[in-house]
Design an enzyme around this catalytic site. Sequence first.
Site, PDB file in Angstrom:
ATOM      1  N   MET A   1      -6.832 -10.256   3.051  1.00 14.95           N
ATOM      2  CA  MET A   1      -6.289 -10.692   5.168  1.00 14.95           C
ATOM      3  C   MET A   1      -6.154  -9.456   5.586  1.00 14.95           C
ATOM      4  SD  MET A   1      -6.160 -14.689   4.832  1.00 14.95           S
ATOM      5  CE  MET A   1      -3.739 -14.462   4.201  1.00 14.95           C
ATOM      6  N   GLY A   2      -5.750  -8.575   4.556  1.00  8.11           N
ATOM      7  CA  GLY A   2      -5.165  -7.695   6.160  1.00  8.11           C
ATOM      8  C   GLY A   2      -3.994  -7.497   6.164  1.00  8.11           C
TER       9      GLY A   2
ATOM     10  N   HIS B   1      -0.976  -4.263  -2.285  1.00 12.34           N
ATOM     11  CA  HIS B   1      -2.846  -4.076  -2.030  1.00 12.34           C
ATOM     12  C   HIS B   1      -2.967  -3.324  -1.906  1.00 12.34           C
ATOM     13  CE1 HIS B   1      -1.517  -6.837   1.985  1.00 12.34           C
ATOM     14  NE2 HIS B   1      -2.616  -7.911   1.127  1.00 12.34           N
TER      15      HIS B   1
ATOM     16  N   LEU C   1      -2.096  -4.649   5.517  1.00 13.41           N
ATOM     17  CA  LEU C   1      -2.501  -3.839   4.122  1.00 13.41           C
ATOM     18  C   LEU C   1      -0.376  -3.160   4.069  1.00 13.41           C
ATOM     19  CD1 LEU C   1      -5.722  -2.452   4.300  1.00 13.41           C
ATOM     20  CD2 LEU C   1      -4.835  -4.679   3.227  1.00 13.41           C
ATOM     21  N   HIS C   2      -0.012  -3.286   2.740  1.00 16.22           N
ATOM     22  CA  HIS C   2       0.656  -2.712   2.063  1.00 16.22           C
ATOM     23  C   HIS C   2       0.627  -2.144   1.050  1.00 16.22           C
ATOM     24  CE1 HIS C   2       1.316  -6.277   0.149  1.00 16.22           C
ATOM     25  NE2 HIS C   2       1.822  -7.488   1.402  1.00 16.22           N
ATOM     26  N   GLU C   3       1.727  -1.492   0.454  1.00 18.35           N
ATOM     27  CA  GLU C   3       1.784  -1.125  -1.239  1.00 18.35           C
ATOM     28  C   GLU C   3       1.316  -2.050  -2.390  1.00 18.35           C
ATOM     29  OE1 GLU C   3       1.611   2.194  -2.494  1.00 18.35           O
ATOM     30  OE2 GLU C   3       1.777   2.336  -0.943  1.00 18.35           O
TER      31      GLU C   3
ATOM     32  N   SER D   1       5.124  -8.337   1.661  1.00 18.61           N
ATOM     33  CA  SER D   1       4.469  -9.436   1.171  1.00 18.61           C
ATOM     34  C   SER D   1       3.301  -8.909   3.025  1.00 18.61           C
ATOM     35  CB  SER D   1       4.883 -10.737   1.723  1.00 18.61           C
ATOM     36  OG  SER D   1       4.276 -11.482   2.653  1.00 18.61           O
TER      37      SER D   1
ATOM     38  N   LYS E   1       1.844 -11.405  -7.863  1.00 18.48           N
ATOM     39  CA  LYS E   1       2.269 -11.932  -6.156  1.00 18.48           C
ATOM     40  C   LYS E   1       1.916 -13.161  -5.933  1.00 18.48           C
ATOM     41  CE  LYS E   1       4.469 -12.281  -1.795  1.00 18.48           C
ATOM     42  NZ  LYS E   1       3.695 -12.840  -1.239  1.00 18.48           N
ATOM     43  N   ASP E   2       0.721 -14.241  -5.784  1.00 15.95           N
ATOM     44  CA  ASP E   2      -0.342 -14.783  -6.013  1.00 15.95           C
ATOM     45  C   ASP E   2      -0.543 -15.601  -7.078  1.00 15.95           C
ATOM     46  OD1 ASP E   2       0.199 -15.071  -2.576  1.00 15.95           O
ATOM     47  OD2 ASP E   2      -0.760 -13.032  -3.504  1.00 15.95           O
TER      48      ASP E   2
HETATM   49  P1  AMP Z   1      -3.546 -11.101   0.413  1.00 13.45           P
HETATM   50  O1  AMP Z   1      -3.871 -10.428   1.490  1.00 13.45           O
HETATM   51  O2  AMP Z   1      -2.131 -12.172   1.005  1.00 13.45           O
HETATM   52  O3  AMP Z   1      -3.824 -12.618   0.964  1.00 13.45           O
HETATM   53  O4  AMP Z   1      -3.465 -10.564  -0.554  1.00 13.45           O
HETATM   54  C1  AMP Z   1      -4.235  -9.685  -0.724  1.00 13.45           C
HETATM   55  C2  AMP Z   1      -4.300  -9.400  -2.238  1.00 13.45           C
HETATM   56  O5  AMP Z   1      -2.730  -8.916  -2.387  1.00 13.45           O
HETATM   57  C3  AMP Z   1      -3.840 -11.158  -3.381  1.00 13.45           C
HETATM   58  O6  AMP Z   1      -4.571 -10.897  -4.965  1.00 13.45           O
HETATM   59  C4  AMP Z   1      -2.104 -10.542  -3.683  1.00 13.45           C
HETATM   60  O7  AMP Z   1      -2.018 -11.140  -4.497  1.00 13.45           O
HETATM   61  C5  AMP Z   1      -2.748  -9.775  -3.070  1.00 13.45           C
HETATM   62  N1  AMP Z   1      -1.081  -8.678  -2.953  1.00 13.45           N
HETATM   63  C6  AMP Z   1      -0.831  -9.632  -2.179  1.00 13.45           C
HETATM   64  N2  AMP Z   1       0.984  -8.820  -2.040  1.00 13.45           N
HETATM   65  C7  AMP Z   1       1.574  -8.058  -3.272  1.00 13.45           C
HETATM   66  C8  AMP Z   1       2.173  -7.327  -3.909  1.00 13.45           C
HETATM   67  N3  AMP Z   1       3.512  -7.532  -3.117  1.00 13.45           N
HETATM   68  N4  AMP Z   1       2.036  -6.657  -4.853  1.00 13.45           N
HETATM   69  C9  AMP Z   1       1.001  -7.383  -5.510  1.00 13.45           C
HETATM   70  N5  AMP Z   1      -0.170  -7.879  -5.480  1.00 13.45           N
HETATM   71  C10 AMP Z   1      -0.106  -8.376  -3.761  1.00 13.45           C
END
Ligand code: AMP
Length: 282
Positions: free
Chosen positions: A30-31, A37, A33-35, A185, A149-150
């Site tokens: 969902m953008g 992602h 972006l961090h380490e 996050s 994480k999720d």
């Molecule tokens: P999101 O943008 O929050 O929907 O996350 C996209 C993908 O990145 C999902 O598969 C998350 O589980 C993964 N993700 C988010 N935060 C982390 C993290 N801290 N470490 C590893 N994977 C992550």
Amino acid sequence: MRVIRSVKTMQRLVSQARRQGKRVGFVPTMGALHEGHLSLMRRCRRENDLTVVSIFVNPAQFGPTEDFKAYPRPVKADQRLAGKAGVDILFYPSDKEMYPDPYRTYIEVEKMTENLCGKFRPGHFKGVATVVGKLLNIVQPDVLYLGQKDAQQAVVLKQMVRDLNFPVTVKVCPIVRGPDGAALSSRNVYLTPQERRQAAVLFRSLQEAKEKIQSGERSLAAVVQGIRRRILKETSGKIDYVACVNAQTLEPLSCVDGKILIALAVRFGSTRLIDNILVQVR
Ligand code: AMP
């Protein structure tokens, strides 16, 4: 890196790549972006010929009182980071492109979406399963990369892939944490400096619980109580849940055995943080 906004173009590009025998890896996000992602993207790049990343803040997975509108959308920074991580195609559709009016079809994974986050976010996993199902049809990847994480999301999506025969392998990657242990996050940006410091307590309490089990604790109620007590004592957070479940099925445990998932969700003001840890017993 190519930035694609249309479903048709995305499908055409990936069909071409597949005809050329390329192995396609896909990271949905969902953008903001961090380490966390970026670690998924780098692994995807190492293991595939073509790396596709999507950025789509999916309205269908947010409840009416949740943070859909406020969710961070740093478009320029995200494009730069994805480019640097070696992403080949960034799929960045509009809401209308993903949910043309009228939109009528949803995917619902039963049972395992009812507890943990599912209990506090009704409809959330229906939105997640639907958008990821759609994205799998659009991107047609060989491998789908998800983050631990999720944890519940990963279990639910694996079940969906299995039940609906999506021809894709699911790989779940480890949680990336900050130097203090807090899980990275996109929602951490909402936290005050004080809350951000307190957020590290979530991981410390999970680690302590894991150590207790590894040193022989066999009462799950005691494990859960220990975590709750520490969070309530050391933070201003409000606990949605702390739970120990079967890591594969998310079902409640009758005894401390096998692969255990200890998961929690805690609210700091209107910011809801989740974290978890895996414990292998024997
Ligand atoms: P999101 O943008 O929050 O929907 O996350 C996209 C993908 O990145 C999902 O598969 C998350 O589980 C993964 N993700 C988010 N935060 C982390 C993290 N801290 N470490 C590893 N994977 C992550």
